[in-house]
Design a protein around this motif. Structure first.
Motif, PDB file in Angstrom:
ATOM      1  N   ASN A 366      -7.236   3.582   2.620  1.00  0.00           N
ATOM      2  CA  ASN A 366      -6.985   2.149   2.766  1.00  0.00           C
ATOM      3  C   ASN A 366      -8.272   1.333   2.835  1.00  0.00           C
ATOM      4  OD1 ASN A 366      -3.950   1.460   3.192  1.00  0.00           O
ATOM      5  ND2 ASN A 366      -4.268   3.397   4.274  1.00  0.00           N
ATOM      6  N   ALA A 420      -0.328 -13.329  -2.133  1.00  0.00           N
ATOM      7  CA  ALA A 420       0.912 -12.953  -2.802  1.00  0.00           C
ATOM      8  C   ALA A 420       1.417 -14.135  -3.607  1.00  0.00           C
ATOM      9  CB  ALA A 420       1.941 -12.528  -1.761  1.00  0.00           C
ATOM     10  N   LEU A 437       8.597  -7.395   5.026  1.00  0.00           N
ATOM     11  CA  LEU A 437       7.923  -6.897   3.834  1.00  0.00           C
ATOM     12  C   LEU A 437       6.513  -6.384   4.165  1.00  0.00           C
ATOM     13  CD1 LEU A 437       8.945  -9.572   1.153  1.00  0.00           C
ATOM     14  CD2 LEU A 437       9.543  -7.137   1.140  1.00  0.00           C
ATOM     15  N   LEU A 438       5.790  -7.139   4.997  1.00  0.00           N
ATOM     16  CA  LEU A 438       4.445  -6.727   5.389  1.00  0.00           C
ATOM     17  C   LEU A 438       4.468  -5.419   6.174  1.00  0.00           C
ATOM     18  CD1 LEU A 438       2.766 -10.100   6.427  1.00  0.00           C
ATOM     19  CD2 LEU A 438       1.958  -8.535   4.663  1.00  0.00           C
ATOM     20  N   GLU A 440       6.771  -3.048   6.086  1.00  0.00           N
ATOM     21  CA  GLU A 440       7.142  -1.940   5.215  1.00  0.00           C
ATOM     22  C   GLU A 440       5.978  -1.531   4.300  1.00  0.00           C
ATOM     23  OE1 GLU A 440       9.808  -0.116   5.340  1.00  0.00           O
ATOM     24  OE2 GLU A 440      10.618  -1.324   6.982  1.00  0.00           O
ATOM     25  N   GLU A 441       5.229  -2.531   3.802  1.00  0.00           N
ATOM     26  CA  GLU A 441       4.088  -2.218   2.932  1.00  0.00           C
ATOM     27  C   GLU A 441       2.989  -1.491   3.704  1.00  0.00           C
ATOM     28  OE1 GLU A 441       1.668  -1.910  -0.412  1.00  0.00           O
ATOM     29  OE2 GLU A 441       3.818  -2.382  -0.233  1.00  0.00           O
ATOM     30  N   LYS A 444       4.026   2.025   4.223  1.00  0.00           N
ATOM     31  CA  LYS A 444       3.918   2.760   2.952  1.00  0.00           C
ATOM     32  C   LYS A 444       2.471   3.176   2.702  1.00  0.00           C
ATOM     33  CE  LYS A 444       4.664   2.149  -2.019  1.00  0.00           C
ATOM     34  NZ  LYS A 444       5.077   1.192  -3.069  1.00  0.00           N
ATOM     35  N   ARG A 445       1.548   2.241   2.918  1.00  0.00           N
ATOM     36  CA  ARG A 445       0.132   2.547   2.685  1.00  0.00           C
ATOM     37  C   ARG A 445      -0.399   3.559   3.699  1.00  0.00           C
ATOM     38  NH1 ARG A 445      -3.189  -2.788   0.667  1.00  0.00           N
ATOM     39  NH2 ARG A 445      -1.641  -3.565  -0.823  1.00  0.00           N
TER      40      ARG A 445
END
Length: 475
Positions: A366, A420, A437-438, A440-441, A444-445
């Motif tokens: 990251n 975005a 959304l933030l 979850e992203e 994911k990362r």
């Protein structure tokens, strides 16, 4: 075995029934064109046999000969060896004859009384075209088979990236060429390692000679590359060979070519165009016998636009061009590089190779690594130097990487560099939706590592857990 320092890599066959003309043409090609890989034949009946036995890429052919005429040989060569280029060098200055030969497949047509410079340039043009054709065929075959002929050469370059494999395949194809090679890429991506690989793949008998030209003024650049004669300037008490001469039969690697002054660019352009140079204080030219590889982290096209880099030099340098992708585009290489540098650092410091926490690769993935592989290596060596237990501490990495990936209080509320974007024709998402959304992203990362995801979001781990309970009430 063919001497790999000969130019070109393939043979050039001279065919003429006059032995004196063959000797004269050979000397001209060697002295004025640097073309040394020459075969001679004064009996036209032997030509097809030579083509079967020798590695010939170009034939220079006379038209008027006993036994088999040049016209007949041209027809046989284009039919049986269509991959070989043919240039007609005839004593006949007849347009009709020239047109007929070109229609039959000849690459070019010259009269024996043609100006020497024009003849040499035409032959060099044919050599370059033949080299490019062979390189394209070799590259296509490697890509089709997804293969490397010499994988051991690339062992010092730690990578499993598909992008880098494509670079390796291209490098294998162009390594035998005598044309310049331009290597582009950000600082720390490994441009010098690729230059070493290109030299090794070329199988040249001479050395690899490297010089960083950044900061060299015009006089120092000329003296470094070209050398000087005794008495050329104050203090020149003895003659000294330049790096071009030291690299004879091998490779001359010029690093940071984008920082070269305009005056030095002119000298380098002439060297590449003419294939010759003058040592300082000398009026006798010397031919360059080395392949030139250059590298830069600069955007040369941008430097052309602002007038600080010559366009003609750029196009002369980029006959073969490689771009090394930055580390942030090769995240699959991070685990390999991490293990490699840990082993290397431990060996140099005299410590056992430490283990590392499972979240370390996630933390590294990251980070954008502005210093690329060089920065990663420095971080790992620093961490290994400081570690005292069996497990590598994350503190060194957090200090450097954490500062870059955490949202700092001083910058909160400021717009991001890459905001975005939303569909202007669609509804705007709510704050709650964007919040989810933030989160979850970030997860994911971070590969669902909540501690790292919280760090990415700039919040504490308990705060992230609280948000997850709200967004996932059933879990």
């Amino acid at each position: 075995m063919i001497n790999q320092t000969q130019y070109p890599e393939f043979g050039v066959l001279l065919v003429d029934d006059e032995a004196s003309f063959l000797r004269s043409l050979s000397i001209t090609l060697e002295r004025s064109g640097g073309i040394t890989h020459i075969h001679r034949c004064n009996d036209s009946r032997e030509v097809m046999g030579i083509l079967e036995c020798e590695h010939i890429g170009l034939v220079l052919l006379d038209l008027t000969m006993p036994h088999l005429s040049g016209q007949q040989l041209l027809e046989l060569i284009t039919e049986q060896h269509p991959d070989i280029s043919v240039i007609i060098i005839s004593g006949l200055n007849q347009i009709e004859s020239a047109v007929k030969c070109l229609q039959q497949g000849a690459f070019d047509y010259f009269v024996k009384t043609s100006e020497e410079g024009r003849l040499i340039e035409g032959i060099k043009r044919a050599i370059r075209m033949q080299e490019m054709r062979r390189e394209n065929l070799a590259l296509g075959q490697r890509i089709l088979n997804n293969s490397l002929e010499s994988p051991h050469v690339f062992e010092p370059i730690i990578s499993r990236s598909h992008q880098m494999r494509a670079v390796f395949q291209y490098l294998e194809s162009v390594a035998p060429s005598n044309q310049p090679l331009l290597i582009c890429g950000e600082s720390g991506t490994g441009k010098e390692l690729l230059a070493k690989a290109a030299h090794q793949l070329s199988k040249r008998s001479g050395p690899l000679v490297s010089v960083n030209v950044a900061g060299l003024d015009d006089n120092i650049f000329a003296d470094t590359l070209f050398g000087h004669q005794r008495g050329a300037f104050t203090g020149a008490e003895r003659s000294r060979a330049g790096l071009i001469e030291e690299a004879a039969g091998g490779t001359l690697f010029l690093d940071e070519i984008g920082d070269l002054s305009m005056a030095s660019q002119v000298k380098l352009l002439r060297l590449l165009q003419e294939g010759e140079y003058y040592p300082l204080g000398s009026d006798r030219p010397k031919r360059i016998r080395a392949r030139v590889i250059v590298a830069t982290h600069q955007e040369l096209q941008q430097r052309q636009a602002d007038g600080s880099f010559r366009r003609d030099l750029y196009y002369r340098l980029c006959t073969h061009k490689i771009h090394i992708p930055p580390l942030r585009q090769r995240k699959d290489d991070l685990p390999l590089l991490l293990d490699h540098f840990l082993t290397q650092a431990a060996a140099e410091i005299g410590k056992p190779v430490p283990g590392y926490p499972p979240e370390l690769p996630l933390l590294l993935s990251n980070y954008h690594f502005p210093g690329n592989i060089r920065e990663l290596r420095a971080l790992i060596f620093d961490a290994v130097t400081q570690h005292r237990s069996h497990l590598l501490s994350m503190e060194v990495f957090r200090q450097v990487i954490g500062q870059n990936i955490e949202t700092k209080e001083s910058t909160r509320g400021q717009p991001s560099e890459s905001l975005a974007t939303f569909n202007p024709e669609g509804p705007l998402p709510t704050l709650a939706q964007m919040d989810n959304l933030l989160v979850e992203e970030a997860l994911k990362r971070a590969d669902n590592n909540q501690s790292l995801a919280a760090r990415l979001l700039g919040i504490s781990q308990p705060a992230l857990s609280k948000r997850l309970k709200k967004s996932r009430p059933g879990e």
